[in-house]
Design a protein around this motif. Structure first.
Motif, short mmCIF file in Angstrom:
data_model
loop_
_atom_site.label_atom_id
_atom_site.label_comp_id
_atom_site.label_asym_id
_atom_site.label_seq_id
_atom_site.Cartn_x
_atom_site.Cartn_y
_atom_site.Cartn_z
N LEU A 38 21.10 37.11 85.68
CA LEU A 38 20.95 38.35 86.43
C LEU A 38 19.93 39.25 85.75
O LEU A 38 20.14 39.67 84.62
CB LEU A 38 22.29 39.07 86.55
N PRO A 39 18.84 39.53 86.48
CA PRO A 39 18.45 38.94 87.76
C PRO A 39 17.91 37.53 87.57
O PRO A 39 17.40 37.21 86.51
CB PRO A 39 17.37 39.89 88.27
N TYR A 40 18.00 36.73 88.61
CA TYR A 40 17.53 35.35 88.47
C TYR A 40 16.00 35.29 88.54
O TYR A 40 15.39 34.30 88.13
CB TYR A 40 18.15 34.45 89.53
N ALA A 41 15.38 36.35 89.09
CA ALA A 41 13.93 36.49 89.08
C ALA A 41 13.59 37.80 88.38
O ALA A 41 14.15 38.84 88.72
CB ALA A 41 13.37 36.48 90.50
N PHE A 42 12.70 37.75 87.40
CA PHE A 42 12.37 38.96 86.66
C PHE A 42 10.90 38.95 86.26
O PHE A 42 10.20 37.94 86.40
CB PHE A 42 13.28 39.13 85.44
N SER A 43 10.42 40.12 85.81
CA SER A 43 8.99 40.29 85.50
C SER A 43 8.86 40.95 84.14
O SER A 43 8.92 42.18 84.04
CB SER A 43 8.31 41.14 86.58
N PRO A 44 8.67 40.17 83.09
CA PRO A 44 8.56 40.74 81.75
C PRO A 44 7.18 41.35 81.49
O PRO A 44 6.40 40.86 80.67
CB PRO A 44 8.81 39.52 80.86
N ASP A 47 7.16 47.24 82.49
CA ASP A 47 7.23 48.41 83.36
C ASP A 47 8.65 48.95 83.51
O ASP A 47 8.90 49.84 84.32
CB ASP A 47 6.66 48.09 84.74
N ASP A 48 9.58 48.42 82.72
CA ASP A 48 10.98 48.85 82.73
C ASP A 48 11.70 48.55 84.04
O ASP A 48 12.73 49.14 84.33
CB ASP A 48 11.09 50.36 82.42
N ILE A 49 11.15 47.66 84.83
CA ILE A 49 11.81 47.21 86.06
C ILE A 49 12.01 45.71 85.97
O ILE A 49 11.05 44.93 86.02
CB ILE A 49 10.98 47.56 87.31
N ILE A 159 13.31 32.46 87.58
CA ILE A 159 11.92 32.70 87.98
C ILE A 159 11.31 33.81 87.13
O ILE A 159 11.90 34.88 86.99
CB ILE A 159 11.83 33.06 89.47
N VAL A 160 10.13 33.53 86.60
CA VAL A 160 9.33 34.56 85.94
C VAL A 160 8.15 34.86 86.88
O VAL A 160 7.38 33.96 87.23
CB VAL A 160 8.82 34.09 84.57
N ASP A 161 8.05 36.12 87.29
CA ASP A 161 7.04 36.48 88.29
C ASP A 161 6.46 37.84 87.93
O ASP A 161 7.10 38.88 88.12
CB ASP A 161 7.69 36.52 89.68
N ASN A 162 5.23 37.85 87.44
CA ASN A 162 4.54 39.10 87.11
C ASN A 162 3.45 39.45 88.12
O ASN A 162 2.69 40.40 87.92
CB ASN A 162 3.91 39.00 85.72
N THR A 163 3.38 38.68 89.22
CA THR A 163 2.33 38.90 90.22
C THR A 163 2.87 39.77 91.36
O THR A 163 3.86 39.42 91.99
CB THR A 163 1.86 37.55 90.79
N PRO A 164 2.21 40.90 91.64
CA PRO A 164 2.70 41.79 92.71
C PRO A 164 2.56 41.14 94.08
O PRO A 164 1.67 40.31 94.30
CB PRO A 164 1.80 43.03 92.59
N PRO A 165 3.41 41.52 95.01
CA PRO A 165 3.26 41.03 96.39
C PRO A 165 2.09 41.73 97.09
O PRO A 165 1.52 42.69 96.57
CB PRO A 165 4.60 41.39 97.04
N GLN A 166 1.76 41.24 98.27
CA GLN A 166 0.72 41.85 99.10
C GLN A 166 1.32 42.14 100.47
O GLN A 166 2.18 41.41 100.95
CB GLN A 166 -0.49 40.93 99.23
N GLY A 167 0.84 43.24 101.11
CA GLY A 167 1.40 43.58 102.41
C GLY A 167 0.48 44.47 103.23
O GLY A 167 -0.49 45.04 102.72
N THR A 168 0.79 44.57 104.51
CA THR A 168 0.02 45.39 105.44
C THR A 168 0.97 46.19 106.33
O THR A 168 2.16 45.87 106.45
CB THR A 168 -0.89 44.53 106.34
N PHE A 235 5.66 47.45 98.96
CA PHE A 235 6.68 46.42 98.96
C PHE A 235 7.05 46.06 97.52
O PHE A 235 6.23 46.17 96.61
CB PHE A 235 6.17 45.17 99.69
N GLN A 236 8.28 45.62 97.34
CA GLN A 236 8.76 45.18 96.03
C GLN A 236 9.31 43.77 96.15
O GLN A 236 10.09 43.48 97.07
CB GLN A 236 9.84 46.13 95.50
N ASP A 237 8.89 42.90 95.24
CA ASP A 237 9.43 41.55 95.29
C ASP A 237 10.74 41.48 94.50
O ASP A 237 11.18 42.46 93.90
CB ASP A 237 8.41 40.51 94.80
N LYS A 238 11.37 40.32 94.49
CA LYS A 238 12.68 40.18 93.87
C LYS A 238 12.61 40.20 92.34
O LYS A 238 13.65 40.27 91.69
CB LYS A 238 13.33 38.89 94.36
N SER A 239 11.39 40.17 91.81
CA SER A 239 11.22 40.29 90.37
C SER A 239 10.95 41.73 89.94
O SER A 239 10.80 42.00 88.75
CB SER A 239 10.07 39.40 89.89
N GLY A 240 10.87 42.66 90.91
CA GLY A 240 10.66 44.06 90.58
C GLY A 240 9.23 44.52 90.62
O GLY A 240 8.94 45.69 90.33
#
Length: 365
Positions: A38-44, A47-49, A159-168, A235-240
């Motif tokens: 917890l969380p199963y996806a995070f972003s090290p 940014d404290d999120i 999941i380790v995910d440091n890449t921000p999402p994209q949106g419109t 938008f915010q992804d599940k890694s924050g």
């Protein structure tokens, strides 16, 4: 008592320890359950999120009863020496998608009787060399050992995910104008690794609404007052990770245009058709509203319009000029004109055949 006596006594106690029958000498049973991250996806990324994850599990121990040891176990100083036999060793192993070792944590826990031991370990996304690992999917497994008994959990994903999402964002299907503060936002966002989690909105790109679950459509209320309006979303992804702010604009126009028929005058009488209608139109936001006269489209030039093809029927005719701006606000101006092309009856003169004087004059039309 000399040294030989002490050595002899130690040997007797040592043999007594391992030769004394005891149900505790039986191999215990270990079960690892409730494994989670917890969380199963995070972003090290600092940014404290969701910068780290906590991997935890419950290790259930059965078939072991410390009270069934020999009577001297509870009181002897040998208990401290043999306490290592009551230590549970558990290990957390993290591997990448290729099966390569990324990080390993080893812990020793003191146990008592049959029990459930809750264990946990924080992972900050760093490898054995202290470097932040690359984005991707990793697996973790917990192993436990008590005496000669071993157990392990099934591998779980993380999941380790440091890449921000994209949106419109698109307001009212891309229409440039609206006459209502209530609009519909069409949203689209993409995150290839952890997925989209939440979204939040703003009218000024500074103060955002409370985060809510991701959806592809959202009703929204524009700020008060006519003019250009801006709506933003992030938008915010599940890694924050937060996306860049996406923005769309629309012009709010709740005021209908002003349209006026200048010629002909109301109740004017015509003996011919078609006639020419001249008027003016004005709108505070849309400089060229669309104008129709009795359903016929009329070009607007410098705020004026003119059409010379308005046909009339005998009697009263209604002429209506309608103006519509880009926000679909409409207004009208209506007049009545009269069409009469019937000529008057020629006057009839009646004379007395026996007299040269005019005795009667009659005319009608």
């Amino acid at each position: 008592m000399n040294l030989k006596h002490l050595a002899f006594l130690f040997i007797i106690l040592f043999l007594f320890t391992f030769l004394t029958p005891s149900s505790a000498d039986a191999t215990p049973t270990l079960t690892i359950k409730d494994v989670s991250a917890l969380p199963y996806a995070f972003s090290p990324n600092g940014d404290d999120i969701k910068d780290e994850t906590i991997i935890s599990a419950t290790i259930s121990i059965s078939g072991f009863n410390r009270s069934s040891h020999p009577w001297w176990w509870r009181f002897s100083w040998l208990r401290r020496w043999f306490s290592r036999h009551l230590s549970l060793i558990w290990r957390l192993t993290i591997k990448d998608s290729q099966g390569r070792m990324i990080r390993i944590f080893i812990h020793r826990e003191r146990i008592k009787d049959n029990s459930e031991l809750k264990v946990s370990q924080v992972w900050d996304g760093r490898d054995l060399r202290g470097r932040i690992v690359a984005d991707g999917r990793y697996t973790y497994r917990i192993d436990a050992r008590l005496r000669h008994k071993r157990s392990h959990s099934l591998p779980e994903d993380i999941i380790v995910d440091n890449t921000p999402p994209q949106g419109t964002i698109i307001i009212n299907n891309g229409n440039g104008y609206t006459n209502s503060q209530d609009v519909t936002l069409t949203l689209s966002a993409q995150d290839d690794l952890s997925g989209i989690d939440k979204m939040e909105f703003s009218n000024d790109k500074t103060n955002f609404s409370t985060p809510e679950g991701y959806s592809t459509s959202k009703p929204w209320t524009l700020t008060n007052g006519d003019g250009k309006k801006r709506v933003s979303v992030r938008f915010q992804d599940k890694s924050g990770n937060y996306s860049n702010i996406a923005t769309d604009t629309i012009i709010l126009d709740t005021t209908p245009p002003i349209v006026e028929i200048l010629s002909p005058a109301n109740n004017a009488i015509f003996i011919y058709t078609p006639i020419t209608v001249i008027g003016r139109v004005e709108d505070r936001i849309d400089t060229h509203p669309a104008v129709t006269v009795n359903g016929q489209s009329v070009p607007v030039v410098s705020g004026g319009f003119s059409i010379d093809s308005i046909g009339l029927n005998l009697g009263n005719n209604t002429i209506t000029a309608t103006a519509t701006d880009l926000a679909k606000n409409t207004s009208t101006d209506t007049i009545t004109v009269i069409f009469d092309n019937t000529p008057p009856i020629t006057p009839e003169i009646i004379t007395d055949k026996y007299s040269n004087s005019l005795t009667k004059l009659s005319a009608s039309w």
